[in-house]
Design a protein around this motif. Structure first.
Motif, PDB file in Angstrom:
ATOM      1  N   GLY A  72      80.001 126.587 -16.474  1.00 32.97           N
ATOM      2  CA  GLY A  72      79.799 125.783 -17.413  1.00 32.97           C
ATOM      3  C   GLY A  72      78.652 124.626 -17.344  1.00 32.97           C
ATOM      4  N   VAL A  73      79.040 123.366 -17.938  1.00 32.13           N
ATOM      5  CA  VAL A  73      78.079 122.201 -17.826  1.00 32.13           C
ATOM      6  C   VAL A  73      77.484 121.889 -16.474  1.00 32.13           C
ATOM      7  CG1 VAL A  73      77.702 119.985 -18.630  1.00 32.13           C
ATOM      8  CG2 VAL A  73      79.384 121.357 -20.001  1.00 32.13           C
ATOM      9  N   TYR A  74      78.314 121.976 -15.362  1.00 29.96           N
ATOM     10  CA  TYR A  74      77.940 121.649 -13.933  1.00 29.96           C
ATOM     11  C   TYR A  74      76.884 122.609 -13.772  1.00 29.96           C
ATOM     12  CZ  TYR A  74      82.495 119.262 -13.876  1.00 29.96           C
ATOM     13  OH  TYR A  74      83.530 118.382 -13.822  1.00 29.96           O
ATOM     14  N   ASP A  75      77.066 123.753 -14.161  1.00 26.01           N
ATOM     15  CA  ASP A  75      75.830 124.733 -13.483  1.00 26.01           C
ATOM     16  C   ASP A  75      74.628 124.713 -14.387  1.00 26.01           C
ATOM     17  OD1 ASP A  75      74.742 126.756 -11.877  1.00 26.01           O
ATOM     18  OD2 ASP A  75      75.609 128.569 -12.667  1.00 26.01           O
ATOM     19  N   ILE A  76      74.758 124.464 -15.545  1.00 23.14           N
ATOM     20  CA  ILE A  76      73.777 124.276 -16.668  1.00 23.14           C
ATOM     21  C   ILE A  76      72.675 123.029 -15.994  1.00 23.14           C
ATOM     22  CG2 ILE A  76      73.064 123.508 -18.834  1.00 23.14           C
ATOM     23  CD1 ILE A  76      75.576 124.894 -19.884  1.00 23.14           C
ATOM     24  N   PHE A  77      73.327 121.941 -15.671  1.00 27.59           N
ATOM     25  CA  PHE A  77      72.420 120.818 -15.375  1.00 27.59           C
ATOM     26  C   PHE A  77      72.387 120.696 -13.933  1.00 27.59           C
ATOM     27  CE2 PHE A  77      74.324 119.610 -19.664  1.00 27.59           C
ATOM     28  CZ  PHE A  77      73.054 119.659 -20.235  1.00 27.59           C
ATOM     29  N   LEU A  78      73.266 120.704 -13.025  1.00 25.91           N
ATOM     30  CA  LEU A  78      73.300 120.656 -11.700  1.00 25.91           C
ATOM     31  C   LEU A  78      72.524 121.736 -10.884  1.00 25.91           C
ATOM     32  CD1 LEU A  78      76.610 118.744 -10.586  1.00 25.91           C
ATOM     33  CD2 LEU A  78      74.018 117.800 -11.007  1.00 25.91           C
ATOM     34  N   GLY A  79      72.679 123.037 -11.343  1.00 24.90           N
ATOM     35  CA  GLY A  79      72.329 124.415 -10.994  1.00 24.90           C
ATOM     36  C   GLY A  79      70.754 124.418 -11.345  1.00 24.90           C
ATOM     37  N   LEU A 113      67.362 126.629   0.855  1.00 18.11           N
ATOM     38  CA  LEU A 113      68.297 125.618   1.154  1.00 18.11           C
ATOM     39  C   LEU A 113      68.971 124.865   0.083  1.00 18.11           C
ATOM     40  CD1 LEU A 113      66.389 124.322   4.400  1.00 18.11           C
ATOM     41  CD2 LEU A 113      68.422 126.056   4.276  1.00 18.11           C
ATOM     42  N   VAL A 114      67.989 124.410  -0.791  1.00 18.50           N
ATOM     43  CA  VAL A 114      68.486 123.558  -1.773  1.00 18.50           C
ATOM     44  C   VAL A 114      69.608 124.261  -2.796  1.00 18.50           C
ATOM     45  CG1 VAL A 114      67.958 122.480  -3.998  1.00 18.50           C
ATOM     46  CG2 VAL A 114      66.280 122.197  -2.031  1.00 18.50           C
ATOM     47  N   ASN A 115      69.584 125.393  -3.008  1.00 13.63           N
ATOM     48  CA  ASN A 115      70.644 126.118  -3.574  1.00 13.63           C
ATOM     49  C   ASN A 115      71.742 126.297  -2.927  1.00 13.63           C
ATOM     50  OD1 ASN A 115      69.847 126.948  -6.630  1.00 13.63           O
ATOM     51  ND2 ASN A 115      68.024 127.749  -5.576  1.00 13.63           N
ATOM     52  N   ALA A 116      71.718 126.446  -1.361  1.00 12.01           N
ATOM     53  CA  ALA A 116      72.744 126.785  -0.593  1.00 12.01           C
ATOM     54  C   ALA A 116      73.467 125.483  -0.622  1.00 12.01           C
ATOM     55  CB  ALA A 116      72.068 127.005   0.906  1.00 12.01           C
ATOM     56  N   PHE A 117      73.016 124.218  -0.631  1.00 11.21           N
ATOM     57  CA  PHE A 117      73.391 123.171  -0.369  1.00 11.21           C
ATOM     58  C   PHE A 117      74.329 122.532  -1.808  1.00 11.21           C
ATOM     59  CE2 PHE A 117      71.177 122.389   3.461  1.00 11.21           C
ATOM     60  CZ  PHE A 117      71.973 121.941   4.316  1.00 11.21           C
ATOM     61  N   LEU A 118      73.703 122.867  -2.753  1.00 13.87           N
ATOM     62  CA  LEU A 118      73.976 122.232  -4.206  1.00 13.87           C
ATOM     63  C   LEU A 118      74.794 123.196  -5.001  1.00 13.87           C
ATOM     64  CD1 LEU A 118      70.887 120.440  -5.493  1.00 13.87           C
ATOM     65  CD2 LEU A 118      72.892 119.590  -4.291  1.00 13.87           C
ATOM     66  N   VAL A 119      74.694 124.515  -4.961  1.00 16.87           N
ATOM     67  CA  VAL A 119      75.489 125.564  -5.723  1.00 16.87           C
ATOM     68  C   VAL A 119      77.018 125.450  -5.082  1.00 16.87           C
ATOM     69  CG1 VAL A 119      75.671 127.901  -6.424  1.00 16.87           C
ATOM     70  CG2 VAL A 119      73.744 126.867  -6.483  1.00 16.87           C
ATOM     71  N   PRO A 120      77.256 125.270  -3.827  1.00 15.71           N
ATOM     72  CA  PRO A 120      78.642 125.200  -3.557  1.00 15.71           C
ATOM     73  C   PRO A 120      79.121 123.847  -3.990  1.00 15.71           C
ATOM     74  CG  PRO A 120      77.375 126.226  -1.566  1.00 15.71           C
ATOM     75  CD  PRO A 120      76.298 125.838  -2.713  1.00 15.71           C
ATOM     76  N   VAL A 121      78.538 123.015  -4.081  1.00 14.24           N
ATOM     77  CA  VAL A 121      79.037 121.542  -4.691  1.00 14.24           C
ATOM     78  C   VAL A 121      79.706 121.798  -6.035  1.00 14.24           C
ATOM     79  CG1 VAL A 121      78.408 119.159  -5.361  1.00 14.24           C
ATOM     80  CG2 VAL A 121      77.696 120.197  -3.075  1.00 14.24           C
ATOM     81  N   ILE A 122      78.768 122.725  -6.887  1.00 13.80           N
ATOM     82  CA  ILE A 122      79.145 122.800  -8.218  1.00 13.80           C
ATOM     83  C   ILE A 122      80.528 123.833  -8.132  1.00 13.80           C
ATOM     84  CG2 ILE A 122      78.528 124.243 -10.217  1.00 13.80           C
ATOM     85  CD1 ILE A 122      75.749 123.398  -9.363  1.00 13.80           C
ATOM     86  N   ILE A 123      80.595 124.699  -7.474  1.00 15.30           N
ATOM     87  CA  ILE A 123      81.751 125.568  -7.373  1.00 15.30           C
ATOM     88  C   ILE A 123      82.824 125.151  -7.100  1.00 15.30           C
ATOM     89  CG2 ILE A 123      82.361 128.029  -6.413  1.00 15.30           C
ATOM     90  CD1 ILE A 123      79.483 128.841  -6.622  1.00 15.30           C
ATOM     91  N   VAL A 124      82.784 124.694  -5.694  1.00 12.68           N
ATOM     92  CA  VAL A 124      83.861 124.248  -4.759  1.00 12.68           C
ATOM     93  C   VAL A 124      84.209 122.951  -5.254  1.00 12.68           C
ATOM     94  CG1 VAL A 124      84.980 123.824  -2.573  1.00 12.68           C
ATOM     95  CG2 VAL A 124      83.446 125.711  -2.961  1.00 12.68           C
ATOM     96  N   ILE A 125      83.329 121.885  -5.411  1.00 15.07           N
ATOM     97  CA  ILE A 125      83.830 120.399  -5.692  1.00 15.07           C
ATOM     98  C   ILE A 125      84.110 120.059  -6.768  1.00 15.07           C
ATOM     99  CG2 ILE A 125      83.378 118.107  -5.149  1.00 15.07           C
ATOM    100  CD1 ILE A 125      82.035 119.093  -2.563  1.00 15.07           C
ATOM    101  N   LEU A 126      83.029 120.311  -7.688  1.00 10.58           N
ATOM    102  CA  LEU A 126      83.235 119.960  -9.029  1.00 10.58           C
ATOM    103  C   LEU A 126      83.977 120.880 -10.207  1.00 10.58           C
ATOM    104  CD1 LEU A 126      79.263 118.907  -9.776  1.00 10.58           C
ATOM    105  CD2 LEU A 126      81.485 117.411  -9.279  1.00 10.58           C
ATOM    106  N   TYR A 127      83.714 122.437  -9.808  1.00 10.44           N
ATOM    107  CA  TYR A 127      84.344 123.194 -10.556  1.00 10.44           C
ATOM    108  C   TYR A 127      85.832 123.375  -9.791  1.00 10.44           C
ATOM    109  CZ  TYR A 127      85.145 126.963 -13.953  1.00 10.44           C
ATOM    110  OH  TYR A 127      85.804 127.902 -14.957  1.00 10.44           O
ATOM    111  N   GLY A 128      86.245 123.125  -8.808  1.00  7.39           N
ATOM    112  CA  GLY A 128      87.259 123.224  -7.965  1.00  7.39           C
ATOM    113  C   GLY A 128      87.982 124.650  -7.747  1.00  7.39           C
ATOM    114  N   GLN A 129      86.929 125.522  -7.621  1.00 10.39           N
ATOM    115  CA  GLN A 129      87.135 126.746  -7.231  1.00 10.39           C
ATOM    116  C   GLN A 129      87.229 127.248  -5.748  1.00 10.39           C
ATOM    117  OE1 GLN A 129      84.998 129.547  -9.563  1.00 10.39           O
ATOM    118  NE2 GLN A 129      85.781 131.572  -8.187  1.00 10.39           N
ATOM    119  N   SER A 130      88.069 127.175  -4.984  1.00 12.20           N
ATOM    120  CA  SER A 130      88.165 127.475  -3.724  1.00 12.20           C
ATOM    121  C   SER A 130      88.503 128.952  -3.053  1.00 12.20           C
ATOM    122  CB  SER A 130      89.116 126.266  -2.937  1.00 12.20           C
ATOM    123  OG  SER A 130      90.549 126.726  -3.228  1.00 12.20           O
ATOM    124  N   ASN A 131      88.960 129.753  -3.989  1.00  6.99           N
ATOM    125  CA  ASN A 131      89.275 131.268  -3.674  1.00  6.99           C
ATOM    126  C   ASN A 131      90.153 131.342  -2.789  1.00  6.99           C
ATOM    127  OD1 ASN A 131      87.887 132.167  -6.038  1.00  6.99           O
ATOM    128  ND2 ASN A 131      85.937 132.518  -5.237  1.00  6.99           N
TER     129      ASN A 131
END
Length: 192
Positions: A72-79, A113-131
């Motif tokens: 969602g919105v997290y990926d649109i702007f932060l991704g 590197l930038v994607n490796a550090f920031l995309v997991p923030v979106i998925i795990v921390i902001l979206y709360g998906q820890s699978n």
């Protein structure tokens, strides 16, 4: 600054953005899953080594692609912000380095590197998906490792041939790849 906004550069930016969207959306949900992400559009992140207009083009292309993202919105702007930061750093590397191998190696490391550090923030921390991982930290570093692998694959395996293709076209004087008059690009002195 008035010479920056030429019709050719605006068209080139539009083409880059459209290619990013098409190459991302063509793979559907697997282009957005975060873990082992199939996103060949990341090869286009090499283009700021040649073109300043690739910076906003990649940002807009990523933003449009992420409209259908699972996050969602997290990926649109932060991704998209991750892509913008990486594109700016890649452009700077292209201005500082003249050796082709160094330009690609250093310029390509920023999208990885930038994607490796920031995309997991979106998925795990902001979206709360820890699978199902025991902690958010384990989930973050697992996604981080996955992003390193997949980003490296797309940025280097597809980006290196793209870099040399664009370089050859510029050297041959193909006008679509040049700015201004149709004059071949001189080869930068190799630093070895």
């Amino acid at each position: 600054m008035k010479h920056f906004f030429t019709a050719k550069r605006i068209c080139r930016a539009g083409i880059i953005a459209a290619l990013y969207v098409a190459l991302t959306c063509a793979f559907g949900a697997i282009g957005y899953q975060g873990f082992l992400e199939i996103r060949p559009a990341e090869a286009l992140c090499i283009l700021p080594l040649f073109y300043a207009e690739a910076i906003p083009a990649l940002y807009v292309g990523c933003m449009l692609s992420n409209v259908i993202s699972l996050y969602g919105v997290y990926d649109i702007f932060l991704g998209s912000l991750a892509t913008l930061i990486a594109a700016c750093l890649t452009f700077a590397a292209g201005k500082l380095l003249r050796n082709h191998a160094a330009r690609v190696a250093v310029g390509g490391i920023f999208p990885v590197l930038v994607n490796a550090f920031l995309v997991p923030v979106i998925i795990v921390i902001l979206y709360g998906q820890s699978n199902g991982y025991a902690t958010a930290a384990i989930a973050y570093w697992t996604y981080f490792a996955s992003m390193i692998v997949t980003q490296t694959l797309w940025v280097y395996a597809l980006g290196i041939p793209l870099y040399y293709f664009v370089y050859r076209m510029r050297k041959k004087g193909v006008s679509a790849f040049l700015d201004g008059k149709k004059t071949p690009v001189q080869s930068p002195p190799e630093q070895q």
